[in-house]
Structure formats: C-alpha cells, structure tokens
Design a protein around this motif. Sequence first.
Motif: not given
Ligand SMILES: Nc1ncnc2c1ncn2[C@@H]1O[C@H](COP(=O)(O)OP(=O)(O)OP(=O)(O)O)[C@@H](O)[C@H]1O
Length: 237
Positions: A65-68, A99-107, A162-164, A195-197, A232-235
């Motif tokens: 759901p987080r990435y729908q 790094t953490t929260g930059t949007g890798k999984t989202y992308e 994800d997260d290799l 990956s974070n690495l 970190d987009r989460r923060r």
């Molecule tokens: N381009 C974007 N627009 C809007 N929200 C975004 C975007 N990219 C990421 N987000 C949101 O920011 C948060 C962090 O994104 P994501 O989980 O993709 O980060 P990550 O790089 O995979 O983090 P981690 O390294 O911890 O796995 C999520 O809530 C995601 O939905």
Amino acid sequence: MAEPWLISNAETLTRLAEILAARGIKPPTDQEIDGYSPDEPGHPHFHRQQRITVALSRWTTATPPRYQHAAATDPTVIAWAADVIANPDNASSLLITGTTGTGKTYEAFGALKLIAAHGLKDYRLIATTTADLYGNLRPTGSAGASEQGLKRLCEIPLLLLDDLGSAKTSEWTEEITYRLINHRYNQCLPTIFTSNLPPRAATGPDLTSTLGERIASRLAEMVTVVPMAGADRRRAA
Ligand SMILES: Nc1ncnc2c1ncn2[C@@H]1O[C@H](COP(=O)(O)OP(=O)(O)OP(=O)(O)O)[C@@H](O)[C@H]1O
Ligand SMILES: [Mg+2]
C-alpha cells in the motif's frame, strides 16, 4: 486504458513515449485495422487494453500500500522501463543506490508500473526485499519447497530485489544470491535492485565487499546504476 494520471505524471509518460517512438514502437492507432471498432476483439486496442488491465492488476497485487502511488521520475529509470518494453527478453537491469529514504523503492515500483501500463505481453513480477527472500527460502522443512521458491524467482520475467546487501549474510545467503543473480544474468532477465550500498566505495562497506567479487562482477555487467541523492524523505514528511 487506465487514466494516465493514475499511472504517472504527464512528463514521464511523454518521455517514455518519445524513447519508444525513437525505437520505432508506437501504440496502435484507431485507423490501423479497418472494420473493427477499438472495443472489439481483433482490434489491437482491444487486446492491448486487456493486457494493460491484467498487468496493472498484477502490479497492484505485488505492490505494498505504501507504494501504490509510486511514479518513476528519474530519466535513467524511465529509459530502463522503455528498454524493457522494447525488448523484454533481453533487457538490461537497474541498480538504484542511495542512502535511507531517498526514494529508491518508490522509483522501482514506479518503473514497474510504467511497464505494466504499456501492456507488456508477459507481465509477471515478484517484488521482495532480500531479507524476506532469505526468510522465505530458508529450508525449515522440505528442501524441495525452497528450491521451487528459488526457481520461481530465477525465472519470473520481472523481479524487484529491494535492499540488496542489507540483510545479514552467511555462506547460505551468498549461495542463494549467487544462484539467483547468476541465473538472471545468464538469461538476460530484467531485474531492479535497490541498495543502500554503492557498487564500490574507496572506504567503508560496498556491494563488492558485502556480496563478494563473483556476484559484484555479474552486477557490474548487467546493471545501469542510478544513484539517488537527497535527504531522508520520511523525515522531511
Ligand atoms: N518522488 C517521490 N514523491 C513522493 N513521495 C516519495 C517520492 N520518493 C519517495 N517518496 C516517499 O518517501 C518515503 C521513502 O521512500 P522510499 O521508501 O522509496 O525510500 P528508500 O530510498 O527506498 O529508503 P530505504 O533505503 O530506507 O529503503 C516513502 O514514504 C515514499 O512513498
Ligand atoms: Mg527502500
């Protein structure tokens, strides 16, 4: 077709269409087949529409759901999606790092959605974190079930790993990762890794030191690296 704004922003869709057009791939037009309405079997629009519906429903099922609402925005990621659409049996792979929260999984989920929205013929995907992959394959009962699970991951047309490099490693995890990546490397099956690495770092941990030289060597040949920067987009949220 699903409404474009549910799939991605207009800029991304235009960019994708441009890349595909440059490769001679254009969606069929209403004029292409005389005598069939676009809504009837026999018309390319009808069959493409059916493929899109199935593919988007598979994407929705595989996506948490987080990435729908994920949408690809990075030009290299969009170009990779176009590459898979143009040549699904012999496509490159993608490694999104940062790094953490930059949007890798989202992308990554955004890229898989773009491919679904184009109506790929055999759109089947598995999305898993490396930690879940090891957890699910760890032989607790039948070794056969574990082998079957690995075979599915090896052969699925589209895989998001994800997260290799972030899960705890052992000889067993190294062997599983090697077999999976080696198979997909040999078969040229499109895979998105995140990956974070970084692949290689002058100091500190990197994928080569974490996964070993043989896996890193295969990754180096099979992937396009997409570094993602920023806070970190989460923060920030
Ligand atoms: N381009 C974007 N627009 C809007 N929200 C975004 C975007 N990219 C990421 N987000 C949101 O920011 C948060 C962090 O994104 P994501 O989980 O993709 O980060 P990550 O790089 O995979 O983090 P981690 O390294 O911890 O796995 C999520 O809530 C995601 O939905
Ligand atoms: Mg992530």
